[in-house]
Design a protein around this motif. Structure first.
Motif, PDB file in Angstrom:
ATOM      1  N   SER A 122      -8.294  -0.140   9.389  1.00 40.70           N
ATOM      2  CA  SER A 122      -7.498  -1.323   9.700  1.00 40.70           C
ATOM      3  C   SER A 122      -6.210  -1.292   8.894  1.00 40.70           C
ATOM      4  O   SER A 122      -6.066  -0.510   7.935  1.00 40.70           O
ATOM      5  CB  SER A 122      -8.275  -2.594   9.363  1.00 40.70           C
ATOM      6  N   ARG A 123      -5.280  -2.164   9.249  1.00 41.21           N
ATOM      7  CA  ARG A 123      -4.031  -2.265   8.497  1.00 41.21           C
ATOM      8  C   ARG A 123      -4.303  -2.668   7.044  1.00 41.21           C
ATOM      9  O   ARG A 123      -3.680  -2.143   6.121  1.00 41.21           O
ATOM     10  CB  ARG A 123      -3.102  -3.274   9.185  1.00 41.21           C
ATOM     11  N   THR A 124      -5.264  -3.549   6.821  1.00 42.35           N
ATOM     12  CA  THR A 124      -5.590  -3.980   5.458  1.00 42.35           C
ATOM     13  C   THR A 124      -6.089  -2.819   4.615  1.00 42.35           C
ATOM     14  O   THR A 124      -5.647  -2.618   3.476  1.00 42.35           O
ATOM     15  CB  THR A 124      -6.657  -5.093   5.486  1.00 42.35           C
ATOM     16  N   THR A 125      -7.021  -2.027   5.180  1.00 46.64           N
ATOM     17  CA  THR A 125      -7.565  -0.900   4.427  1.00 46.64           C
ATOM     18  C   THR A 125      -6.517   0.182   4.228  1.00 46.64           C
ATOM     19  O   THR A 125      -6.423   0.781   3.149  1.00 46.64           O
ATOM     20  CB  THR A 125      -8.796  -0.329   5.148  1.00 46.64           C
ATOM     21  N   LEU A 126      -5.709   0.448   5.254  1.00 50.81           N
ATOM     22  CA  LEU A 126      -4.613   1.408   5.109  1.00 50.81           C
ATOM     23  C   LEU A 126      -3.703   1.000   3.971  1.00 50.81           C
ATOM     24  O   LEU A 126      -3.323   1.836   3.122  1.00 50.81           O
ATOM     25  CB  LEU A 126      -3.833   1.494   6.420  1.00 50.81           C
ATOM     26  N   GLY A 127      -3.330  -0.276   3.914  1.00 47.90           N
ATOM     27  CA  GLY A 127      -2.468  -0.746   2.833  1.00 47.90           C
ATOM     28  C   GLY A 127      -3.107  -0.564   1.474  1.00 47.90           C
ATOM     29  O   GLY A 127      -2.431  -0.185   0.501  1.00 47.90           O
ATOM     30  N   ARG A 128      -4.417  -0.821   1.383  1.00 49.00           N
ATOM     31  CA  ARG A 128      -5.098  -0.663   0.100  1.00 49.00           C
ATOM     32  C   ARG A 128      -5.094   0.791  -0.352  1.00 49.00           C
ATOM     33  O   ARG A 128      -4.897   1.093  -1.533  1.00 49.00           O
ATOM     34  CB  ARG A 128      -6.544  -1.175   0.209  1.00 49.00           C
ATOM     35  N   VAL A 129      -5.308   1.710   0.590  1.00 42.21           N
ATOM     36  CA  VAL A 129      -5.284   3.133   0.247  1.00 42.21           C
ATOM     37  C   VAL A 129      -3.904   3.544  -0.268  1.00 42.21           C
ATOM     38  O   VAL A 129      -3.784   4.213  -1.312  1.00 42.21           O
ATOM     39  CB  VAL A 129      -5.685   3.986   1.463  1.00 42.21           C
ATOM     40  N   LEU A 130      -2.853   3.152   0.435  1.00 42.95           N
ATOM     41  CA  LEU A 130      -1.504   3.537   0.020  1.00 42.95           C
ATOM     42  C   LEU A 130      -1.113   2.877  -1.292  1.00 42.95           C
ATOM     43  O   LEU A 130      -0.424   3.483  -2.129  1.00 42.95           O
ATOM     44  CB  LEU A 130      -0.507   3.192   1.124  1.00 42.95           C
ATOM     45  N   ASP A 131      -1.542   1.630  -1.495  1.00 40.30           N
ATOM     46  CA  ASP A 131      -1.297   0.966  -2.777  1.00 40.30           C
ATOM     47  C   ASP A 131      -1.965   1.726  -3.913  1.00 40.30           C
ATOM     48  O   ASP A 131      -1.366   1.954  -4.981  1.00 40.30           O
ATOM     49  CB  ASP A 131      -1.848  -0.467  -2.755  1.00 40.30           C
ATOM     50  N   THR A 132      -3.217   2.111  -3.706  1.00 48.20           N
ATOM     51  CA  THR A 132      -3.988   2.786  -4.752  1.00 48.20           C
ATOM     52  C   THR A 132      -3.376   4.129  -5.121  1.00 48.20           C
ATOM     53  O   THR A 132      -3.300   4.497  -6.303  1.00 48.20           O
ATOM     54  CB  THR A 132      -5.439   2.977  -4.299  1.00 48.20           C
ATOM     55  N   LEU A 133      -2.916   4.856  -4.115  1.00 48.15           N
ATOM     56  CA  LEU A 133      -2.344   6.180  -4.360  1.00 48.15           C
ATOM     57  C   LEU A 133      -0.860   6.124  -4.738  1.00 48.15           C
ATOM     58  O   LEU A 133      -0.312   7.113  -5.226  1.00 48.15           O
ATOM     59  CB  LEU A 133      -2.501   7.052  -3.110  1.00 48.15           C
ATOM     60  N   GLY A 134      -0.218   4.975  -4.490  1.00 45.99           N
ATOM     61  CA  GLY A 134       1.212   4.875  -4.751  1.00 45.99           C
ATOM     62  C   GLY A 134       2.034   5.708  -3.791  1.00 45.99           C
ATOM     63  O   GLY A 134       3.060   6.285  -4.175  1.00 45.99           O
ATOM     64  N   TRP A 135       1.622   5.714  -2.517  1.00 45.52           N
ATOM     65  CA  TRP A 135       2.245   6.608  -1.533  1.00 45.52           C
ATOM     66  C   TRP A 135       3.239   5.935  -0.609  1.00 45.52           C
ATOM     67  O   TRP A 135       3.797   6.589   0.274  1.00 45.52           O
ATOM     68  CB  TRP A 135       1.158   7.278  -0.685  1.00 45.52           C
ATOM     69  N   TRP A 136       3.489   4.660  -0.763  1.00 52.51           N
ATOM     70  CA  TRP A 136       4.399   4.001   0.178  1.00 52.51           C
ATOM     71  C   TRP A 136       5.758   4.693   0.259  1.00 52.51           C
ATOM     72  O   TRP A 136       6.348   4.782   1.340  1.00 52.51           O
ATOM     73  CB  TRP A 136       4.585   2.532  -0.205  1.00 52.51           C
ATOM     74  N   ASN A 137       6.251   5.160  -0.860  1.00 53.89           N
ATOM     75  CA  ASN A 137       7.579   5.784  -0.885  1.00 53.89           C
ATOM     76  C   ASN A 137       7.535   7.291  -0.673  1.00 53.89           C
ATOM     77  O   ASN A 137       8.574   7.949  -0.703  1.00 53.89           O
ATOM     78  CB  ASN A 137       8.276   5.476  -2.209  1.00 53.89           C
ATOM     79  N   ARG A 138       6.327   7.832  -0.429  1.00 57.59           N
ATOM     80  CA  ARG A 138       6.217   9.273  -0.236  1.00 57.59           C
ATOM     81  C   ARG A 138       6.160   9.638   1.238  1.00 57.59           C
ATOM     82  O   ARG A 138       6.177  10.831   1.575  1.00 57.59           O
ATOM     83  CB  ARG A 138       4.974   9.822  -0.940  1.00 57.59           C
ATOM     84  N   VAL A 139       6.048   8.641   2.118  1.00 57.55           N
ATOM     85  CA  VAL A 139       5.969   8.913   3.553  1.00 57.55           C
ATOM     86  C   VAL A 139       6.984   8.047   4.289  1.00 57.55           C
ATOM     87  O   VAL A 139       7.464   7.042   3.767  1.00 57.55           O
ATOM     88  CB  VAL A 139       4.549   8.654   4.092  1.00 57.55           C
ATOM     89  N   ASP A 140       7.298   8.456   5.496  1.00 61.95           N
ATOM     90  CA  ASP A 140       8.264   7.719   6.304  1.00 61.95           C
ATOM     91  C   ASP A 140       7.626   6.593   7.100  1.00 61.95           C
ATOM     92  O   ASP A 140       8.300   5.609   7.453  1.00 61.95           O
ATOM     93  CB  ASP A 140       8.971   8.692   7.269  1.00 61.95           C
ATOM     94  N   LEU A 141       6.333   6.727   7.394  1.00 56.65           N
ATOM     95  CA  LEU A 141       5.662   5.769   8.258  1.00 56.65           C
ATOM     96  C   LEU A 141       4.166   5.909   8.058  1.00 56.65           C
ATOM     97  O   LEU A 141       3.670   6.998   7.719  1.00 56.65           O
ATOM     98  CB  LEU A 141       6.031   6.071   9.725  1.00 56.65           C
ATOM     99  N   ALA A 142       3.436   4.821   8.256  1.00 55.58           N
ATOM    100  CA  ALA A 142       1.969   4.853   8.234  1.00 55.58           C
ATOM    101  C   ALA A 142       1.477   3.943   9.349  1.00 55.58           C
ATOM    102  O   ALA A 142       1.884   2.781   9.430  1.00 55.58           O
ATOM    103  CB  ALA A 142       1.433   4.392   6.879  1.00 55.58           C
ATOM    104  N   LEU A 143       0.622   4.466  10.214  1.00 54.48           N
ATOM    105  CA  LEU A 143       0.180   3.732  11.391  1.00 54.48           C
ATOM    106  C   LEU A 143      -1.341   3.682  11.482  1.00 54.48           C
ATOM    107  O   LEU A 143      -2.025   4.666  11.166  1.00 54.48           O
ATOM    108  CB  LEU A 143       0.717   4.380  12.662  1.00 54.48           C
ATOM    109  N   CYS A 144      -1.845   2.547  11.961  1.00 54.23           N
ATOM    110  CA  CYS A 144      -3.261   2.377  12.243  1.00 54.23           C
ATOM    111  C   CYS A 144      -3.408   1.934  13.697  1.00 54.23           C
ATOM    112  O   CYS A 144      -2.406   1.585  14.349  1.00 54.23           O
ATOM    113  CB  CYS A 144      -3.889   1.368  11.289  1.00 54.23           C
ATOM    114  N   PRO A 145      -4.616   1.931  14.249  1.00 53.90           N
ATOM    115  CA  PRO A 145      -4.778   1.575  15.661  1.00 53.90           C
ATOM    116  C   PRO A 145      -4.193   0.219  16.040  1.00 53.90           C
ATOM    117  O   PRO A 145      -3.628   0.064  17.132  1.00 53.90           O
ATOM    118  CB  PRO A 145      -6.298   1.610  15.847  1.00 53.90           C
TER     119      PRO A 145
END
Length: 239
Positions: A122-145
């Motif tokens: 889900s969008r919530t879980t995707l956000g939690r993963v990226l927050d935990t890894l600190g990856w928001w600024n390492r990718v151009d886009l992140a998409l979920c269903p």
């Protein structure tokens, strides 16, 4: 790699591909269905986990809809339990990238290849993963269903990334994942590279059968594959 197939976008799966899984997803599924009384040692549990393993890479809520057809209230409840369990597992165990994943992100960025992370979360879980890894600024886009309408094995995630990141030709896309659904998604989207990795849910034979153009040991080998300086196992399945 020919000019026609020059890669400008890489769509990379999360759990099992760029993020080390360590059975976290399966544990969260098991904990979620346990809230409904489906526990280890029962035939119902064995059937459910067989379905879970077969459907890896697909939207989590779709898996629950297959497990509990026609009971949307139960589906929504157990899906919420899954998200809470996965969140708790992150708190207890943390998350780490697959070895070489961050170096791969850096190499792709330096070469001008844009990166979209795709997932069945889900969008919530995707956000939690990226927050935990600190990856928001390492990718151009992140998409979920939920962002695109349909998850894998449909091509929507990859095609939506291509539209949002203004890819000129689907042959300029590489897809990399660890599941049958990743391979089907990439092939249906027309990507010229559909690379299966051996760090996650499905094995070499299953990835090949689903249409992988290449099999690589891990995400660390993807830059070499894209830029033409790594030996790979190429499938003979026709596009």
């Amino acid at each position: 790699m020919s000019e026609a197939a020059r890669i400008t976008l890489a769509c990379l799966d999360l759990a099992g591909t760029t993020v080390a899984d360590g059975n976290t997803v399966e544990t969260a599924f098991a904990e979620a269905i346990a809230t409904l009384g489906i526990v280890p040692g029962t035939a119902a549990y064995d059937r459910a986990m067989t379905q879970v393993r077969a459907s890896r890479g697909r939207p989590k809520i779709d898996t629950f809809r297959e497990l509990f057809p026609g009971d949307e209230a139960r589906v929504q409840a157990v899906n919420l339990s899954f998200e809470r369990s996965y969140d708790s597992l992150i708190d207890r165990m943390g998350l780490v990238p697959v070895p070489g994943a961050e170096t791969t992100l850096d190499k792709l960025a330096c070469a001008g290849v844009r990166v979209c992370l795709i997932t069945g979360f889900s969008r919530t879980t995707l956000g939690r993963v990226l927050d935990t890894l600190g990856w928001w600024n390492r990718v151009d886009l992140a998409l979920c269903p939920a962002d695109v309408g349909r998850g894998r094995p449909w091509p929507d995630l990859v095609l939506s990334a291509a539209l949002r990141l203004q890819v000129d030709d689907v042959r300029h896309i590489a897809v990399c994942g660890d599941t049958e659904s990743d391979m089907l998604c990439g092939r249906r989207a027309g990507a010229s590279v559909v690379a299966g990795v051996l760090t996650g849910a499905h094995d070499r034979d299953r990835l090949h059968q689903a249409g992988a153009t290449h099999i690589i040991d891990s995400i660390a080998a993807l830059p070499g594959l894209i830029f033409g300086d790594a030996a790979t196992d190429r499938d003979t399945v026709a596009s």
